[in-house]
Design an enzyme around this catalytic site. Structure first.
Site, PDB file in Angstrom:
ATOM      1  N   HIS A   7     122.331 -74.205 -54.845  1.00 15.61           N
ATOM      2  CA  HIS A   7     121.248 -74.199 -53.849  1.00 15.61           C
ATOM      3  C   HIS A   7     119.996 -73.523 -54.417  1.00 15.61           C
ATOM      4  O   HIS A   7     119.784 -72.331 -54.171  1.00 15.61           O
ATOM      5  CB  HIS A   7     121.702 -73.468 -52.581  1.00 15.61           C
ATOM      6  CG  HIS A   7     122.715 -74.237 -51.801  1.00 15.61           C
ATOM      7  ND1 HIS A   7     122.370 -75.214 -50.898  1.00 15.61           N
ATOM      8  CD2 HIS A   7     124.069 -74.203 -51.820  1.00 15.61           C
ATOM      9  CE1 HIS A   7     123.469 -75.745 -50.373  1.00 15.61           C
ATOM     10  NE2 HIS A   7     124.509 -75.149 -50.919  1.00 15.61           N
ATOM     11  N   CYS A   9     123.602 -79.909 -53.593  1.00 20.12           N
ATOM     12  CA  CYS A   9     125.006 -79.673 -53.250  1.00 20.12           C
ATOM     13  C   CYS A   9     125.632 -80.956 -52.709  1.00 20.12           C
ATOM     14  O   CYS A   9     125.945 -81.857 -53.478  1.00 20.12           O
ATOM     15  CB  CYS A   9     125.113 -78.494 -52.286  1.00 20.12           C
ATOM     16  SG  CYS A   9     126.713 -77.673 -52.397  1.00 20.12           S
ATOM     17  N   GLU A  24     117.035 -73.713 -53.461  1.00 22.52           N
ATOM     18  CA  GLU A  24     116.077 -73.298 -52.422  1.00 22.52           C
ATOM     19  C   GLU A  24     116.214 -71.813 -52.090  1.00 22.52           C
ATOM     20  O   GLU A  24     115.266 -71.185 -51.628  1.00 22.52           O
ATOM     21  CB  GLU A  24     116.241 -74.160 -51.160  1.00 22.52           C
ATOM     22  CG  GLU A  24     117.508 -73.937 -50.320  1.00 22.52           C
ATOM     23  CD  GLU A  24     118.717 -74.746 -50.799  1.00 22.52           C
ATOM     24  OE1 GLU A  24     118.746 -75.126 -51.989  1.00 22.52           O
ATOM     25  OE2 GLU A  24     119.641 -74.971 -49.987  1.00 22.52           O
TER      26      GLU A  24
HETATM   27  N1  GLN Z   1     130.717 -79.958 -48.265  1.00 22.76           N
HETATM   28  C1  GLN Z   1     130.478 -79.855 -49.653  1.00 22.76           C
HETATM   29  C2  GLN Z   1     131.428 -78.893 -50.348  1.00 22.76           C
HETATM   30  O1  GLN Z   1     132.019 -78.066 -49.702  1.00 22.76           O
HETATM   31  C3  GLN Z   1     129.041 -79.465 -49.958  1.00 22.76           C
HETATM   32  C4  GLN Z   1     128.686 -78.103 -49.478  1.00 22.76           C
HETATM   33  C5  GLN Z   1     127.207 -77.861 -49.458  1.00 22.76           C
HETATM   34  O2  GLN Z   1     126.422 -78.802 -49.456  1.00 22.76           O
HETATM   35  N2  GLN Z   1     126.806 -76.624 -49.411  1.00 22.76           N
HETATM   36  O3  GLN Z   1     131.584 -78.928 -51.526  1.00 22.76           O
END
Ligand code: GLN
Length: 542
Positions: free
Chosen positions: A514, A380, A516
Site C-alpha cells: 500500500h 494490493c 498510499e
Molecule cells: N483481499 C486481498 C488479500 O487479502 C487483498 C487485500 C488488500 O487489498 N489489502 O490478499
C-alpha cells in the site's frame, strides 16, 4: 522531559480533531521541536483491523504492522514521523490486556477495577516508548460526554497531576454552530461541553472553535468568560478549502504561540511555513487537470480510501495538476455495457479490497485499461485482479482466480501460510483468527534493474507496508510471463511477487503493498507521482 498535549472533542463528532492535532504537530515541528502523535480510541474493538471500512473508514497500517485508526495517517502526512504500534490504542486493547493479566493472576487476587487498573494501563500506554520527543500529542477519540470516554479522561486528569501541570496541556475542540434565522454564532454548546469536561476535573486551557464564520470579538470574550479561558486562547478554526492550509491558518490565529506560551517556551522565532504555503498555492492554481477512475467496493464511504485520495492529491501537487476522481462502484462493471464509465478517463486505479463481491468488475476494469492503453495502477487487490485478468485472457488459464473466493485448482492468487519477516519465519493456519493475522507492516522488495518501477523509485531495494492474506502464486510465473506480466519487484527471498508491470503498455503497475500509506504532501510517493505523470501524458493524447 516530554511534555504532553491532550486533545479532546466536544459538541459533535467529525470536528477534525485528527487534522487539528496533525496541524499542531506540524507547527511545533516547523519551530524545531520533535513531536509524536498518538490516538486513544474509546471503542471496544481491540483494533480497527476487523472493523468494516464502510463504518469506520480506512485501516491505517504502520511500519511495525499495527492496524490503526485513520487519524494516524493524518499524523504521518502532516509531520512525516512514522507512526508505531505504540501510537494507537483502544479501550478494547486496554481491557483485553487488563483481563489477560487478571487471568494470569498478576493482580494477586485483588479486585480489578476501572480505577486504578484500567486508568493505570491507559497512563502506561501514554508514557510508553517516548525517547527524546519534546511534545507528545494525544488525541482522545469520541466526544466528551460519551460513557466510554470516561476512563480516558480520568487517566489524563491523573496524569497531569503526576507529570506536573506545567508539563501537560488540555486543548478542547468544539463547534460554534451558526443559526441562520438569528444570524448568530452560538456559544452555548461550547459552554456545555466545557462544563462536561469540568465535571470530570479537566479545565481546558485552549479552545479550538470550529466555525463556518469568523468569531466576533464579543463572542470570543464571552466564551472566554464562561469557560474560564483567556480570550486569546479561544482560537478560531474556520473551514478551509484544503486541509493542507490548516497549519498556516492556525498559525495566523496564534494557536502554536499560545501552546508554547503555556509551556513557557520561547515564541520569538517564527516557524518556517513556506513549504505549506507552496503546496496550497500549487493546489489552488494548477496548470491542468486529469481524471482518475477508482473502481472499488467501498465507494459509499470515502473515508475507506482516505490515504489513497490524499496520495492522489500529492501526485497532483507533484505534477502541478488537479486530480479529479470518479469513484465507481466495481459492481457497476458487472453489467453488460458499463465500460462507458471508463471512457475518457486518464487513469484507472483499482485499490485494496476484500471478498468476492465486485471482483469481476475490477477484472474488467483492468482489462479495459490494458487494452485501451490507459494508465493502470493496481494496489494490493488491484494487482491481484490485474494478474487474474492477464492469466485468463492472455495466459491460457480461463479459470484463473484467487483462493480468497473459494477452493480452486487454478488459484493464481493463493493464501500465504508462511513467509519470512526479518530472519524469522511467520506461519498461519487457514481458518485461524481474522484479527491481526495478515501479512502486516513494512517488508523489503527488490526491484528488477530494467523495470519501470526501478526508474520511478531510483532504488534497488524499497520498503513498503503490507496488509493482505493472499499473494500471486510464483508457481504460475511462466504462464504469467507469457501473458506479458513482468515481475518487477520480488521479496528478497524471490518467493513473493510484490510488483508487476507490463512492457506493452504506457503505464501498467500493480503492487502488493500500500504505497498510499507513505505518501505525504511535502514528499509525494514516487508511484503516485509517476501514475499522475502518466495520466497527464495520456490526457495530452486525447
Ligand atoms: N483481499 C486481498 C488479500 O487479502 C487483498 C487485500 C488488500 O487489498 N489489502 O490478499
Amino acid at each position: 522531559m516530554t511534555r504532553f498535549i491532550f486533545i479532546t472533542g466536544g459538541v459533535v463528532s467529525s470536528l477534525g480533531k485528527g487534522i487539528a492535532s496533525s496541524a499542531l504537530g506540524a507547527l511545533l515541528q516547523a519551530r524545531g521541536y520533535k513531536v509524536r502523535l498518538r490516538k486513544l480510541d474509546p471503542y471496544l474493538n481491540v483494533d480497527p483491523g476487523t472493523m468494516s471500512p464502510t463504518q469506520h473508514g480506512e485501516v491505517y497500517v504502520t511500519d511495525d504492522g499495527a492496524e490503526t485508526d485513520l487519524d494516524l495517517g493524518h499524523y504521518e502526512r502532516f509531520t512525516g514521523v512514522a507512526s508505531r504500534q505504540s501510537d494507537s490504542v483502544s479501550s478494547g486493547r486496554i481491557y483485553s490486556d487488563v483481563i489477560a493479566k487478571e487471568r494470569r493472576g498478576d493482580y494477586l487476587g485483588g479486585t480489578v477495577q476501572v480505577i486504578p487498573h484500567v486508568t493505570d494501563a491507559i497512563k502506561e500506554f501514554i508514557r510508553a516508548d517516548l525517547h527524546d520527543e519534546d511534545f507528545c500529542l494525544c488525541e482522545i477519540g469520541g466526544t466528551v460526554g460519551d460513557i466510554e470516554s470516561l476512563p480516558f479522561l480520568e487517566a489524563i486528569r491523573q496524569l497531569r497531576n503526576e507529570q506536573g501541570h506545567e508539563n501537560c496541556l488540555f486543548i478542547h475542540v468544539t463547534l460554534l454552530p451558526y443559526i441562520k434565522s438569528a444570524g448568530e454564532l452560538k456559544t452555548k454548546p461550547t459552554q456545555h461541553s466545557v462544563k462536561e469536561l469540568l465535571s470530570v476535573g479537566i479545565q481546558p486551557e485552549i479552545l479550538l472553535c470550529r466555525s463556518e464564520r469568523p468569531i466576533p470579538e464579543g463572542e470570543r470574550k464571552k466564551i472566554g468568560l464562561f469557560c474560564n479561558i483567556k480570550p486569546e486562547c479561544v482560537i478560531e478554526a474556520l473551514d478551509v478549502d484544503t486541509i493542507y492550509n490548516v497549519p498556516v491558518k492556525y498559525h495566523e490565529q496564534g494557536f502554536d504561540e499560545q501552546v508554547l506560551r503555556y509551556f513557557g517556551c520561547p515564541t520569538d522565532k517564527k516557524p518556517n511555513l513556506t513549504p505549506w504555503k507552496n503546496i496550497v498555492q500549487r493546489m489552488r492554481e494548477p496548470e491542468g487537470e486529469v481524471t482518475i477512475a477508482i473502481v472499488g467496493k467501498y465507494t459509499s464511504m470515502l473515508d475507506s480510501y482516505k490515504s489513497l485520495s490524499e496520495a492522489l492529491v500529492h501526485g497532483g501537487i507533484a505534477n502541478n495538476v488537479r486530480v479529479n476522481v470518479n469513484w465507481l462502484d466495481s459492481q457497476v462493471f458487472e453489467g453488460a455495457d458499463a465500460m462507458h464509465h471508463l471512457e475518457g478517463v486518464n487513469g484507472i486505479l483499482v485499490p485494496g479490497g476484500f471478498g468476492e463481491r465486485g471482483t469481476e468488475g475490477k477484472i474488467r476494469a483492468a482489462q479495459f485499461a490494458r487494452e485501451k492503453n490507459i494508465p493502470y495502477f493496481g494496489i494490493c487487490f488491484g494487482m491481484q485482479m490485474a494478474v487474474i485478468e492477464a492469466a485468463r485472457n492472455l495466459g491460457g488459464l480461463p479459470r484463473a482466480t484467487s483462493s480468497e473466493f473459494g477452493d480452486s485448482d487454478c488459484a493464481v492468487v493463493g493464501l500465504m501460510t508462511e513467509w519470512v519477516k526479518g530472519n524469522q519465519l511467520e506461519t498461519r493456519k487457514s481458518g485461524g483468527d481474522m484479527g491481526g493475522t495478515m501479512r502486516l507492516g513494512a517488508y523489503a522488495c527488490d526491484l528488477a534493474k530494467d523495470s519501470k518501477v526501478h526508474a520511478i523509485y531510483s532504488a534497488d531495494r524499497i520498503m513498503e507496508r503490507h496488509r493482505h492474506r493472499y499473494e500471486v502464486n510464483i508457481n504460475y510465473r511462466a504462464q504469467l510471463e507469457k501473458a506479458g506480466v513482468v515481475f518487477a519487484g520480488m521479496s528478497p527471498d524471490g518467493q513473493l511477487p510484490e510488483i508487476i508491470e507490463r512492457k506493452d503498455h504506457p503505464w501498467f503497475v500493480g503492487v502488493q503493498f500500500h504505497p498510499e500509506l507513505k505518501s505525504k504532501p511535502l514528499d509525494p510517493h514516487p508511484l503516485f507521482r509517476g501514475f499522475i505523470e502518466a495520466a497527464v501524458a495520456q490526457a495530452r493524447l486525447v
